[in-house]
Design a protein around this motif. Structure first.
Motif, PDB file in Angstrom:
ATOM      1  N   MET A  91       0.828  -1.202   0.000  1.00 34.96           N
ATOM      2  CA  MET A  91       0.000   0.000   0.000  1.00 34.96           C
ATOM      3  C   MET A  91       0.864   1.255   0.000  1.00 34.96           C
ATOM      4  O   MET A  91       0.579   2.229  -0.705  1.00 34.96           O
ATOM      5  N   MET A  92       1.965   1.244   0.790  1.00 39.13           N
ATOM      6  CA  MET A  92       2.846   2.395   0.825  1.00 39.13           C
ATOM      7  C   MET A  92       3.499   2.630  -0.536  1.00 39.13           C
ATOM      8  O   MET A  92       3.601   3.775  -1.007  1.00 39.13           O
ATOM      9  N   ALA A  93       3.952   1.535  -1.176  1.00 35.70           N
ATOM     10  CA  ALA A  93       4.550   1.675  -2.506  1.00 35.70           C
ATOM     11  C   ALA A  93       3.542   2.203  -3.512  1.00 35.70           C
ATOM     12  O   ALA A  93       3.872   3.045  -4.367  1.00 35.70           O
TER      13      ALA A  93
ATOM     14  N   ARG B 107       1.482   6.714  -6.797  1.00 35.91           N
ATOM     15  CA  ARG B 107       0.429   7.659  -7.171  1.00 35.91           C
ATOM     16  C   ARG B 107       0.876   9.095  -6.943  1.00 35.91           C
ATOM     17  O   ARG B 107       0.564   9.987  -7.741  1.00 35.91           O
ATOM     18  N   ALA B 108       1.617   9.317  -5.839  1.00 32.37           N
ATOM     19  CA  ALA B 108       2.104  10.676  -5.571  1.00 32.37           C
ATOM     20  C   ALA B 108       3.071  11.138  -6.657  1.00 32.37           C
ATOM     21  O   ALA B 108       3.009  12.292  -7.110  1.00 32.37           O
ATOM     22  N   GLN B 109       3.972  10.252  -7.090  1.00 25.13           N
ATOM     23  CA  GLN B 109       4.905  10.618  -8.155  1.00 25.13           C
ATOM     24  C   GLN B 109       4.175  10.883  -9.466  1.00 25.13           C
ATOM     25  O   GLN B 109       4.510  11.816 -10.201  1.00 25.13           O
ATOM     26  N   ILE B 110       3.173  10.070  -9.744  1.00 26.14           N
ATOM     27  CA  ILE B 110       2.399  10.268 -10.976  1.00 26.14           C
ATOM     28  C   ILE B 110       1.666  11.605 -10.936  1.00 26.14           C
ATOM     29  O   ILE B 110       1.662  12.368 -11.915  1.00 26.14           O
ATOM     30  N   LEU B 111       1.056  11.911  -9.800  1.00 32.95           N
ATOM     31  CA  LEU B 111       0.350  13.180  -9.681  1.00 32.95           C
ATOM     32  C   LEU B 111       1.298  14.366  -9.776  1.00 32.95           C
ATOM     33  O   LEU B 111       0.974  15.389 -10.397  1.00 32.95           O
TER      34      LEU B 111
ATOM     35  N   GLU C 250       2.258  14.714 -13.413  1.00 28.89           N
ATOM     36  CA  GLU C 250       1.150  15.283 -14.175  1.00 28.89           C
ATOM     37  C   GLU C 250       0.986  16.774 -13.886  1.00 28.89           C
ATOM     38  O   GLU C 250       0.690  17.560 -14.777  1.00 28.89           O
ATOM     39  N   GLY C 251       1.188  17.147 -12.607  1.00 28.23           N
ATOM     40  CA  GLY C 251       1.110  18.569 -12.276  1.00 28.23           C
ATOM     41  C   GLY C 251       2.184  19.389 -12.957  1.00 28.23           C
ATOM     42  O   GLY C 251       1.931  20.480 -13.464  1.00 28.23           O
ATOM     43  N   LEU C 252       3.434  18.849 -12.966  1.00 25.12           N
ATOM     44  CA  LEU C 252       4.522  19.541 -13.650  1.00 25.12           C
ATOM     45  C   LEU C 252       4.253  19.657 -15.143  1.00 25.12           C
ATOM     46  O   LEU C 252       4.495  20.707 -15.756  1.00 25.12           O
ATOM     47  N   LYS C 253       3.752  18.573 -15.721  1.00 20.45           N
ATOM     48  CA  LYS C 253       3.424  18.594 -17.154  1.00 20.45           C
ATOM     49  C   LYS C 253       2.350  19.633 -17.449  1.00 20.45           C
ATOM     50  O   LYS C 253       2.460  20.400 -18.417  1.00 20.45           O
TER      51      LYS C 253
END
Length: 316
Positions: free
Chosen positions: A181-183, A188-192, A195-198
């Motif tokens: 669950m932590m991984a 998900r945090a890295q993906i978000l 996506e925010g940077l993009k």
């Protein structure tokens, strides 16, 4: 007075009648049903209240509780479809609707319902993965209720609810699930974040594009305005309007003086000229126009000697 046989018979008959009444009258409490057997065969069911049976011929067979009852399902181990071993316990609620079927269709009604519920818990939960067990408890309860109720229907029993209380995986499996669950959350945090940077870069690029487009549009409109002004001056000159030349040159002259005064390399700018100097410059330009267009083009202003401004360069 001697005791006759009639004196003995009457009390015996009274006692016998009382005994028959006592044996033949049955009181059924509320929430219960009694079955009646005649020579060992079921004949009818006694409902709550006062009931009469034939003494020594009929007898009460089974006494059944017709209220909703709860049955605790003990803890048992279940192997899921992905080979995970979990400890599961639950609770079942049932109600007897048909006393005759509950008494004569199954032996040991409570034990039968308990084993039926435990078997179906292993069957239903064993066909699912561990993640499904932990996240779809309502679906498991609904499926168990449907299966157990269908199986217990011939017994005159209605299953009102089957609930799974606890699902306990082994401790090592719980630790593995926590790390997973932590991984997943980190992923998900890295993906978000990506996506925010993009999105920010896209918006920034769109902003630059919009700004460049508006700058180009502004320059285009400025060029169109300059072209229209130049065309108007040219048409005025062609028609002999020296006033247009004077206005156009005076505008450029004042703009040049403004730029000289705002230069960064000059600390002090001295421009000792009067209004006649600017008019003199316009008169000189009018003379040039007279040479071009002939003697008929007469300027509206006279020339006067002009003194150029004195500009003191930066001493530093």
């Amino acid at each position: 007075m001697p005791i006759t046989g009639l004196d003995i018979l009457i009390p015996v008959l009274v006692v016998l009648v009382l005994l028959l009444i006592f044996v033949g009258i049955k009181t059924v409490p509320q929430g219960s049903n009694f079955t009646v057997e005649r020579f060992g065969r079921y004949t009818r069911t006694l409902s709550p209240g006062l009931n009469v049976i034939v003494p020594f011929i009929d007898r009460v067979g089974a006494r059944l509780n017709m209220m909703e009852q709860v049955l605790d399902v003990p803890t048992q181990e279940v192997i899921t479809r992905d080979n995970a071993i979990v400890a599961v316990d639950g609770v079942a609620f049932y109600q007897v609707l048909n006393a005759a079927q509950a008494a004569y269709q199954v032996s040991g009604l409570e034990n039968a319902i308990l084993n039926l519920t435990m078997t179906n818990i292993r069957s239903v939960m064993g066909s699912m993965d561990l993640d499904e067990l932990l996240s779809n408890r309502d679906a498991i309860n609904e499926r168990l209720l449907r299966v157990v109720d269908e199986a217990a229907n011939p017994w005159g029993v209605k299953m009102t609810r089957v609930e799974i209380k606890d699902i306990n995986p082994p401790e090592n499996l719980v630790d593995s699930m926590a790390r997973q669950m932590m991984a997943e959350r980190n992923k998900r945090a890295q993906i978000l974040e990506a996506e925010g940077l993009k999105q920010a870069q896209v918006l920034e690029a769109e902003g630059r594009k919009e700004a460049a487009f508006r700058d180009a549009e502004a320059r285009e409109r400025l060029a169109e305005a300059e072209a229209r002004a130049t065309q108007s001056v040219s048409e005025a000159i062609a028609q002999g309007g020296v006033q247009a030349i004077n206005y156009f040159v005076a505008q450029k002259y004042t703009e040049a003086l403004a730029k000289i005064g705002s230069a960064n390399n000059n600390k002090v700018v001295l421009m000792p000229f009067e209004a006649s100097s600017l008019i003199g410059s316009l008169g000189g330009i009018g003379a040039i126009a007279k040479e071009v267009f002939g003697e008929d083009a007469v300027p509206l202003v006279r020339r006067s000697p002009a003194r150029p401004p004195v500009v003191t360069p930066d001493e530093s």
